[in-house]
Design a protein around this motif. Structure first.
Motif, PDB file in Angstrom:
ATOM      1  N   THR A  58      25.920  28.391  10.896  1.00 18.83           N
ATOM      2  CA  THR A  58      26.359  28.831  12.221  1.00 18.83           C
ATOM      3  C   THR A  58      27.387  29.954  12.115  1.00 18.83           C
ATOM      4  OG1 THR A  58      28.119  27.166  12.423  1.00 18.83           O
ATOM      5  CG2 THR A  58      25.920  26.565  13.251  1.00 18.83           C
ATOM      6  N   VAL A 114      25.352  33.130  11.263  1.00 17.27           N
ATOM      7  CA  VAL A 114      24.665  33.608  12.470  1.00 17.27           C
ATOM      8  C   VAL A 114      25.681  34.215  13.432  1.00 17.27           C
ATOM      9  CG1 VAL A 114      23.306  32.933  14.500  1.00 17.27           C
ATOM     10  CG2 VAL A 114      22.746  31.985  12.257  1.00 17.27           C
ATOM     11  N   TRP A 140      23.223  29.627  20.281  1.00 17.18           N
ATOM     12  CA  TRP A 140      23.092  28.230  19.876  1.00 17.18           C
ATOM     13  C   TRP A 140      21.647  27.829  19.654  1.00 17.18           C
ATOM     14  CZ3 TRP A 140      26.398  25.775  17.311  1.00 17.18           C
ATOM     15  CH2 TRP A 140      27.756  26.066  17.468  1.00 17.18           C
ATOM     16  N   CYS A 146      20.988  29.066  16.233  1.00 14.34           N
ATOM     17  CA  CYS A 146      21.703  28.204  15.283  1.00 14.34           C
ATOM     18  C   CYS A 146      20.990  26.865  15.110  1.00 14.34           C
ATOM     19  CB  CYS A 146      23.136  27.963  15.746  1.00 14.34           C
ATOM     20  SG  CYS A 146      24.224  29.377  15.498  1.00 14.34           S
TER      21      CYS A 146
END
Length: 160
Positions: A15, A18, A145, A148
């Motif tokens: 995460t 990213v 998200w 992710c």
């Protein structure tokens, strides 16, 4: 069924990677700053070690739950494990036969996508409504998200 904490940690760390790309000024960073009301001064005013550390902790917590979504066998295992008067060999036979079924990066990414689209995006969208944030903000943050969750789901499910 054992938890693979290394896979969960790598998924959580993804995460941050990213985020570095997604929120780069040449990708969505400049637009996100405008839509969120973020300024360079606010960014420089934060303790980045704490921000990244707590972000990693939150992502690890997400990965703990996400594995139950992307690995189907976890549901069967948790439902049948340690039930009184049930022959444990039934569960063992099931896991021997189907324990690695649908355990690919692609499958995990699909379920991560679905979880992001149908769980995370509505949560972010609802918050954005009450915070009076724009639809662009919702798409940028929700999109982050979703990506992710796809990558995390792929790592968790594919790490065999």
């Amino acid at each position: 069924m054992e938890m693979n904490y290394l896979a969960l940690l790598v998924a959580a760390m993804s995460t941050l990677v990213v985020g570095f790309v997604w929120y780069h000024p040449k990708v969505f960073g400049t637009m996100w700053m405008k839509e969120s009301g973020m300024t360079e001064e606010k960014i420089k005013g934060g303790n980045m070690l704490i921000i990244f550390g707590v972000s990693l902790l939150y992502a690890f917590l997400i990965s703990l739950l996400l594995q139950t979504i992307v690995i189907h066998q976890m549901g069967a295992y948790s439902a049948a494990n340690n039930i009184p008067n049930i022959d444990p060999s039934i569960l063992q036979n099931y896991m021997n036969a189907y324990g690695k079924t649908y355990r690919t990066f692609k499958h995990g990414a699909l379920h991560g996508f679905l979880a992001g689209l149908f769980i995370i995006l509505p949560v972010i969208g609802t918050n954005a409504l009450y915070e009076r944030r724009s639809f662009k903000y919702t798409i940028i943050t929700g999109g982050f998200w979703i990506v992710c969750f796809m990558i995390m789901g792929g790592i968790i499910c594919g790490w065999v």
